[in-house]
Structures are given as C-alpha cells and as structure tokens.
Enzyme design. Structure first.
Site, PDB file in Angstrom:
ATOM      1  N   ARG A 158       0.853  -1.195   0.000  1.00 17.21           N
ATOM      2  CA  ARG A 158       0.000   0.000   0.000  1.00 17.21           C
ATOM      3  C   ARG A 158       0.886   1.240   0.000  1.00 17.21           C
ATOM      4  O   ARG A 158       1.549   1.545   0.996  1.00 17.21           O
ATOM      5  CB  ARG A 158      -0.935   0.024   1.206  1.00 17.21           C
ATOM      6  N   ASP A 441      -3.793   3.313  14.312  1.00 15.00           N
ATOM      7  CA  ASP A 441      -2.974   3.849  13.233  1.00 15.00           C
ATOM      8  C   ASP A 441      -3.497   5.230  12.874  1.00 15.00           C
ATOM      9  O   ASP A 441      -4.302   5.807  13.620  1.00 15.00           O
ATOM     10  CB  ASP A 441      -2.930   2.893  12.033  1.00 15.00           C
TER      11      ASP A 441
END
Length: 535
Positions: A158, A441
């Site tokens: 990603r 996160d």
C-alpha cells in the site's frame, strides 16, 4: 528534468535509489504529477460544495456504467484465495512475522501504519526487495533470529495516499508525490522478480474519492507496464473504499481499473473519519463516541453490503475490514471477550458475502481463518454470491443517526488520550501503536481528533444535558490526559503531540489530514538532528 535526493544517507539506499530508478520516478512525476494536483484541487472544490449544503449521490453521467454488464479482467491465481490478510508496516521483523503468520496475504503498508520518515521509506523498500527474493532476515537485540518460512503470504503493497508529498525527493525543486515514490520504487525493483516467482506486483490504493482518481492510477499502471516491458494488466490493485464519496462510485472505480482491478476493501476506520470530514459543517452528521459507531449501524451496514454486491457483480473480490484487537499476554479474560467479538464480526462479514478480511496481529489469523474456512470450505472465495437482494439508496448511505448514540466524557477523554499517544509515537518513527489492546494507526487517530473538532464546532454536550464541549474543556482534559502520559512518552514528543492536537482541534478551519502538519514537524525534527550531527 533534475531529480535531487535531500534525505540523509540510509543504509543500502544506493541499491534502491539507483540512477535508473530515480529516472523512472522522474518520469512518473512529470507525466502524472499535474493530473494528481488537478485532482487534489477538485477535492477541495467538491468539499466547498458539500459545505454549501450539497449532498452526494450516484452520478447521473455514469449511470450507463452502473447499468451495463461488464467484469474486471481475470484475477491471478495467487490472489484467488484471500480469506485472511494481515497488515502492518514494512520493518524487517514485522515483514517476516506477517509473511510467516499463516495469512493468505500481507499488506505491507507505507501509509496509515507507517511514519513516512526518510529512513522508514528507504528501509521499507530495502526490506521488501529482500522479502521478494526471500533473503530477508532479522536478529533482535536479544539475539533472536527471524527468517522467512518456505510458505509465506502473498505480498501486497500500500503506497501513501495522493495527498502526501515526499519532501526528500524533488523534481526541478518540487517534492515528488509520495504515492508515486512508494509505487514506483517497489514496481521498478521487483516486478520481474515477482513474476519469475509466480506472483506479481500487487497494490492496495488508499483514500480515493472518485473514479477520476482511479483513472489516474489506471493510466499510471498502463504507462508503467509499457515503460518496463510488462504485459498489460500485470499490475493488480485492490481499492480501499474508505471515503464516503467513493462509496457512491464503486462501480465506476472498478470500471476505470477494470484491466488492473482485483477488488475493493471496506476500510472501516477511514470511512468513519471521512463521514466526519466531508460533512463537518452539518450538525445532522454529528457522530457519537467512536465505540458506538459499529459495523451494524445503518450507514456502515449499507456501505458494506453495497460493496459486496458491487464487487461480485463485476467479478472482483470484496475484502472485509480490520480486526484491530491486540491479544494481551497477561489478561486471558480480556482475550476471551475480545476474540468473541472478533469472531462475531468475521461471522457477519463472511455471512454477508465478503471473500476475506483483515487482521492486525498474527494471533488473530487462526481466529478469522476458522470463520472463513467454515463459510468457504474448499472454495477460494464466494464471488458467485451476487447479493441481488441488496438495494442501497443514497439516503441509506447517508443515514448516520445512531439509535441510543451519545457523547460521553469517557469518549472525549479516550479520543484525546489516543490522539496524544499516537501522535507522539508517530513522531518517534512508529506508525502502528498498541493502545488499550487495540492497534491504532493514522485512521483511528483521525477519528479521534476530528470528532473532537466536530463536537466543539457544533457545541455538542456530554450525554444529553451535560456540559458543552468547549475549547476550554478540551484544553483542560488535554492537560489531564497528558499528565497521565508524562514519564511514559518522551517529553519532547509529548509536547509536540499536544501542540499538534490542540492546533488541529481548536482551529477554526478543519485540517484535511493530520499527517500534513505532522509531516512538517517530522521534517523539522530531522533537519534539527542533521544540524546537530553536522555541528
């Protein structure tokens, strides 16, 4: 075109930042940078229309795409079975543990679980290049050795979102696009090796807001394949549907990427953040405590069911959301309760027709795997489940009222504490942080700080008739939560985190992404370190 490297030297960077790789990055930026900047400007224009009262809807100009019968190109064999995927940053230990975890795939993350320091970006590429060639190894300070097993998860990368720059690489004095750097270096160094080993260059695309952004990625993929002599369609991408605007364009996003699309993913945490962000000026979209915004509330249920229906109609895979629980090594009661909730969540996803799901910790791989094994049996996926029973309207996607939802002092304090801990740790170089047995996160930190901004903006009250959430109350609780963290977090990082948090939550204008001001602090800190080292 003149490309320059500004970051401090990083071990083995010469193997990554080769002249030919830098030339490839230069071409990517030269060809696609202007389109990226135009799309970011279009985001701002669309946000202005939302602030003026416009509500999103399915696009009338693309109705023919939604109505037509078409499917994405065939999906490679090693991406057919994705029943459990694990995610995490690109440090060597994490890479090895994730690839060895028993999950079908591992998403190596340069985005939400990664602090984009120059050393993290370069070390991540070094580690991925070694992992692809199966030479990656790591020895801990305690002497424990880590190495890859014979059978490992399929690697998916990603890159950063389109909104982020890479300040340590400039082209004619302007920073390169962070996502182009992450994508370009991984593809350039590893595409041929991956294909030779029976796999391919696979990616997750984050934070898209429209099919036009998907078109940019498709054009970039097609050009890169030609430039590197790859067969068209070699690159495969799964798009994270983690903005509410993209939820209205799922068919169109798959259509734009149809030669390169592998599926869509329900990026649940960023999706909640997106609802707050896009409708921040509208009190009708005031959300309660984060813990009350579950996957079963109306707007989340509508979005996930539409995602499955859309993917399966087009022959693409529907990937479920993250199980963020981090098992406790000390409290088995906490584990039992949490694993029961994870199992229930995965049962819902598999029952709805998802082809796979995400977990954040290796210990959750067998938990999620058992659920999907039960539902799938020997089938690699359940794309054949067409979900013709699902009919989702625009109003259902926007139905954010939550029955019995409330804002509590515990929820406000929790948001403040999570944001402070996460920002301080992020500035220290770690983008994935275990807090209260949950993996936090950027996405969850975004919810935390944006909710506080939203609650202040609309004069929300704690409970129904409690005190109003004001800047002064937020300052007071921030001081109290910071006091609890004193001595646990480095004082300088905590002070920076407090400044960032209060700067974003008390600002009259909403900051689109917390990583934008946080990245500037990161760069300034790096510059100060360089100056000290030079002195």
């Amino acid at each position: 075109m003149q490309i320059e490297v500004h970051g401090a030297p990083v071990a083995h960077s010469e193997s990554i930042l080769t002249p030919s790789a830098l030339a490839f990055l230069s071409e990517l930026e030269y060809r696609f940078g202007p389109t990226r900047r135009a799309l970011l400007a279009a985001r701002a224009e669309r946000q202005a229309r939302l602030a003026a009262g416009e509500r999103p809807d399915f696009l009338p100009e693309t109705a023919h795409i939604r109505a037509a019968d078409w499917q994405v190109a065939p999906i490679p064999q090693d991406l057919q079975d994705r029943r459990v995927e694990i995610t995490g940053p690109t440090d060597a230990k994490m890479l090895i543990n994730a690839l060895n975890s028993g999950a079908r795939c591992f998403m190596a993350d340069f985005e939400d679980s990664n602090t984009p320091s120059w050393s993290n970006i370069i070390n991540g590429q070094v580690n991925l290049t070694a992992a692809v060639r199966r030479s990656l190894a790591f020895t801990s300070p305690e002497g424990k050795h880590y190495a890859l097993k014979q059978q490992t998860a399929v690697l998916i990368v990603r890159p950063r979102g389109l909104h982020l720059d890479e300040a340590n690489l400039t082209l004619d004095g302007q920073p390169l696009t962070g996502s182009f750097v992450d994508f370009g270096l991984y593809l350039f160094h590893n595409a041929e090796e991956l294909l030779a080993r029976g796999s391919g260059p696979y990616f997750y695309l984050p934070k898209l807001e429209s099919h036009l952004e998907a078109r940019l990625w498709n054009d970039l993929f097609t050009w890169s394949e030609k430039r590197l002599g790859l067969v068209q369609g070699t690159i495969k991408a799964t798009v994270l549907i983690e903005t509410i605007l993209a939820a209205f364009e799922m068919d169109e996003i798959l259509y734009e990427l149809r030669e390169h699309a592998a599926g869509l993913n329900a990026g649940r945490w960023d999706y909640i953040f997106s609802v707050i962000k896009q409708f921040r000026h509208d009190p009708a979209f005031l959300l309660p405590d984060r813990s009350m915004v579950s996957m079963t509330v109306p707007f989340m249920r509508a979005y996930t069911q539409l995602l499955v229906k859309t993917c399966h109609r087009r022959g693409a895979h529907a990937m479920g959301g993250m199980a963020a629980f981090i098992p406790s090594r000390k409290d088995e009661h906490v584990n039992r309760v949490a694993i029961a909730k994870v199992t229930q969540d995965k049962e819902r996803e598999a029952g709805d027709g998802f082809d796979g799901t995400w977990v954040a910790h290796p210990d959750l791989v067998p938990v999620a795997m058992a659920v999907f094994d039960h539902h799938l049996g020997t089938r690699p996926n359940q794309v054949e489940r067409q979900r013709n029973d699902v009919h989702v309207t625009a109003d259902e996607l926007l139905h954010t009222r939550i029955h019995h939802g409330r804002i509590t002092e515990a929820g406000l304090r929790g948001n403040i504490g999570v944001a402070l801990q996460y920002l301080a740790t992020w500035l220290g170089g770690s983008g994935a942080v275990a807090i209260h047995n949950l993996m936090e996160d950027v996405a969850t930190a975004e919810i935390s700080r944006s909710q506080v901004w939203q609650w202040i903006r609309h004069g929300a009250r704690l409970f129904k008739d409690g005190p109003q959430i004001t800047p002064n109350l937020v300052r007071l609780l921030t001081d109290e939560e910071a006091h609890k963290l004193a001595g646990i977090l480095p004082a300088d990082r905590l002070a920076q985190a407090i400044d960032l948090f209060l700067g974003m939550t008390l600002s009259a204008e909403f900051i689109d992404f917390l990583t934008l001001p946080a990245y500037q602090v990161l760069l300034e800190t790096a510059d100060e370190s360089d100056e000290e080292a030079t002195a």
